[in-house]
Design an enzyme around this catalytic site. Structure first.
Site, mmCIF file in Angstrom:
data_model
loop_
_atom_site.group_PDB
_atom_site.id
_atom_site.type_symbol
_atom_site.label_atom_id
_atom_site.label_comp_id
_atom_site.label_asym_id
_atom_site.label_seq_id
_atom_site.Cartn_x
_atom_site.Cartn_y
_atom_site.Cartn_z
ATOM 1 N N HIS A 11 -13.952 49.093 -37.556
ATOM 2 C CA HIS A 11 -12.817 48.179 -37.337
ATOM 3 C C HIS A 11 -11.914 48.706 -36.223
ATOM 4 C CE1 HIS A 11 -10.196 44.905 -39.382
ATOM 5 N NE2 HIS A 11 -9.933 44.977 -38.084
ATOM 6 N N ARG B 89 -13.659 38.986 -39.266
ATOM 7 C CA ARG B 89 -13.295 39.672 -40.496
ATOM 8 C C ARG B 89 -14.562 39.824 -41.340
ATOM 9 N NH1 ARG B 89 -9.225 41.518 -38.727
ATOM 10 N NH2 ARG B 89 -7.115 40.842 -39.155
HETATM 11 C C1 GLV Z 1 -7.553 43.620 -36.228
HETATM 12 O O1 GLV Z 1 -8.441 43.341 -36.962
HETATM 13 C C2 GLV Z 1 -6.492 42.725 -35.922
HETATM 14 O O2 GLV Z 1 -6.393 41.676 -36.559
HETATM 15 O O3 GLV Z 1 -5.699 43.059 -35.038
#
Ligand code: GLV
Length: 307
Positions: free
Chosen positions: A270, A222
């Site tokens: 992401h 994260r």
């Molecule tokens: C993506 O970041 C997830 O947590 O699936």
């Protein structure tokens, strides 16, 4: 069967859930119908107001790998539990991106791309995976898959976790002392940690200073794991020679952010993994069956640990 609400951020799950459980009572937000019927919600993120509007809600089913968006909400509402998806395809996809991000740096692909633009044949020194140490932070499902993927390529792989884990063929370390001992060897540091109170900000200036000079940093955990200003400072001094980042403290990464234009930083938006509804709908259905039968649920998150 219980009633499941698909939150507004997961409408793409509808066909897979219908196929996996034709008799499941499904609602799709914002059409809640009778709110009192809803026992479980399938979601990525969720607003507190929605949780509080569902008087008989018991279960949050997290479609993502990370559940940090949900944990605080459940801590404040102890009648709720969180279940998560367990899928090797998700961990494999995150591992693939972590490996890809590392290898493009390790084998100088950006430099060769520049040379190709100039039609320049100029071999650089070849780096050898044997003898290069990769340290994986986090040894959950994703961390283990990532460790194995690097191991298969011949790297020396060490893993670190908060509490002791033993994984065949991988040297593992735990706790603050284990981390201190490992960092000076981490030519590549890969963060696959869950975001918790303990891991937030873990990759800070002090940690980056403990890496061997010229280390490479990968974050597929994260954004909040990483102090981005500290990373930029370490890149500018050469303490860190490059970074591959899939996650950011603010997403989308704001236009004009210094990370966008740093030549030693590679960015993906992401995208490390996307849970495939058709693959995992059956495990959601099985947990809903257990919920109804009052049986123990699978893949529950520990709200205290935060993962
Ligand atoms: C993506 O970041 C997830 O947590 O699936």
């Amino acid at each position: 069967m219980v009633s499941l609400l698909l939150n507004h951020d997961v409408p793409q799950w509808l066909p897979a859930m219908r196929a996996a459980a034709p008799d499941l009572a499904l609602r799709v937000a914002p059409d809640l119908g009778n709110r009192a019927d809803i026992d479980a919600i399938l979601t990525w993120k969720v607003d507190a107001e929605l949780l509080d509007a569902l008087p008989n809600l018991q279960l949050l089913y997290a479609v993502g790998a990370g559940v940090d968006y949900l944990v605080d909400l459940v801590r404040q509402r102890p009648h709720l539990r969180i279940a998560r998806i367990a899928d090797d395809a998700v961990s494999g996809d995150v591992a693939t991106l972590a490996v890809a991000g590392t290898l493009q740096w390790f084998r100088d692909l950006p430099q060769y791309a520049r040379q190709q633009d100039q039609h320049q044949w100029e071999p650089l020194p070849v780096r050898c995976s044997a003898g290069t140490t990769i340290v994986i932070l986090g040894l959950g499902r994703i961390g283990c898959a990532t460790a194995r993927a690097f191991q298969a390529l011949g790297f020396e792989v060490c893993g670190w976790s908060r509490t002791c884990r033993s994984i065949d063929g991988i040297r593992t370390f735990a706790g603050p002392e284990g981390l201190r001992a490992l960092l000076p060897h981490a030519q590549v540091l890969v963060c696959t940690l869950p975001l918790t109170d303990q891991t937030s900000g873990i990759i800070d200036a002090a940690l980056l200073a403990s890496l061997p000079r010229g280390a490479f940093v990968v974050n597929v955990g994260r954004g909040a794991h990483l102090d981005e200003s500290a990373l930029l400072a370490a890149l500018d001094t050469g303490q860190v020679s490059g970074a591959f980042l899939d996650v950011f403290s603010t997403e989308p990464l704001p236009a004009g952010h210094a990370l966008w234009r740093h030549p030693a930083v590679r960015i993906t938006p992401h995208v490390a993994s996307r849970t495939q509804p058709a693959r995992v709908a059956p495990q959601v259905v099985e947990n809903l069956r257990r919920l109804r039968a009052g049986e123990p649920l699978l893949n529950l998150v520990d709200p205290v640990a935060g993962y």
